[in-house]
Write a protein that holds these residues in place. Sequence first.
Motif, PDB file in Angstrom:
ATOM      1  N   LEU A  89       0.832  -1.200   0.000  1.00  0.00           N
ATOM      2  CA  LEU A  89       0.000   0.000   0.000  1.00  0.00           C
ATOM      3  C   LEU A  89       0.870   1.255   0.000  1.00  0.00           C
ATOM      4  O   LEU A  89       0.582   2.228  -0.693  1.00  0.00           O
ATOM      5  N   ALA A  90       1.946   1.215   0.772  1.00  0.00           N
ATOM      6  CA  ALA A  90       2.865   2.350   0.800  1.00  0.00           C
ATOM      7  C   ALA A  90       3.536   2.550  -0.553  1.00  0.00           C
ATOM      8  O   ALA A  90       3.917   3.662  -0.909  1.00  0.00           O
ATOM      9  N   ALA A  91       3.687   1.472  -1.323  1.00  0.00           N
ATOM     10  CA  ALA A  91       4.306   1.565  -2.645  1.00  0.00           C
ATOM     11  C   ALA A  91       3.359   2.154  -3.677  1.00  0.00           C
ATOM     12  O   ALA A  91       3.772   2.461  -4.787  1.00  0.00           O
ATOM     13  N   GLY A  92       2.083   2.309  -3.297  1.00  0.00           N
ATOM     14  CA  GLY A  92       1.144   2.958  -4.211  1.00  0.00           C
ATOM     15  C   GLY A  92      -0.071   2.148  -4.592  1.00  0.00           C
ATOM     16  O   GLY A  92      -0.889   2.597  -5.408  1.00  0.00           O
ATOM     17  N   ALA A  93      -0.223   0.956  -4.020  1.00  0.00           N
ATOM     18  CA  ALA A  93      -1.418   0.164  -4.322  1.00  0.00           C
ATOM     19  C   ALA A  93      -2.658   0.878  -3.787  1.00  0.00           C
ATOM     20  O   ALA A  93      -2.598   1.589  -2.788  1.00  0.00           O
ATOM     21  N   SER A  94      -3.771   0.667  -4.462  1.00  0.00           N
ATOM     22  CA  SER A  94      -5.018   1.318  -4.067  1.00  0.00           C
ATOM     23  C   SER A  94      -5.954   0.392  -3.313  1.00  0.00           C
ATOM     24  O   SER A  94      -7.049   0.798  -2.940  1.00  0.00           O
ATOM     25  N   GLY A  95      -5.538  -0.839  -3.105  1.00  0.00           N
ATOM     26  CA  GLY A  95      -6.421  -1.742  -2.400  1.00  0.00           C
ATOM     27  C   GLY A  95      -5.750  -3.033  -2.013  1.00  0.00           C
ATOM     28  O   GLY A  95      -4.622  -3.315  -2.423  1.00  0.00           O
TER      29      GLY A  95
END
Length: 222
Positions: free
Chosen positions: A94-100
């Motif tokens: 999530l911190a890497a940019g995932a949205s879910g």
Amino acid sequence: MIRTLIVDDDRLVRIALADILDDDPGITVVAQAGDGREALERAAAQSVDVVLMDVRMPRLDGIAATQRLRALPRPPQVVLLTTFDLDQYVYDGLAAGASGFLLKDAEPSDIVRAVHVVAEGQAMLHPSAARRLVDRYHRTAGGRVQAARARIERLTPRERDVLELLADGASNAEIAAVLGMRESTVKAHVSRILAALEVGNRVQAALCVRDAGLHGDNSREF
């Protein structure tokens, strides 16, 4: 039509996910990949809106692949998939940019809805894991509390109102209804909020609020 890429090192999982998504008339599976490196190749070769990404894979794992996908000029939204809701790598994703984040045993309807939700620029967390993800973030936040509060201080009072509802999991339409604003105005506020907080999506904005100790609730969608 939402163009989707499925990434998993288990061929049977890929087939099952493709079958689920193909039943929705608004989604088309344009490609599949067996690991993160192949996912990057597929995403570079054609337009992709949403990636369903396994976390643990050979060659290039889902976290590293997510970070690289989100760095593309036209980055797709990423939904992480894992077998375990306590997977230590999920927050990093999530911190890497995932949205879910969803479990692989989620209901088919939840998987389809997640694709639609993130394609609209929002985000979705599996309800059984969302609280634990937030709690884990708090335990590792340490000195970042003051930094998070300082970033929130950059916001105008109206932007803080929007952020509070966003952290509760409200959609843009719901925020507009509560605050008596146009949805387009809410979208503009959200864009400025993400920039001020130095985050890439609504999940990270909501976590920033919790890191600052300004909110105690938890939601499945952001």
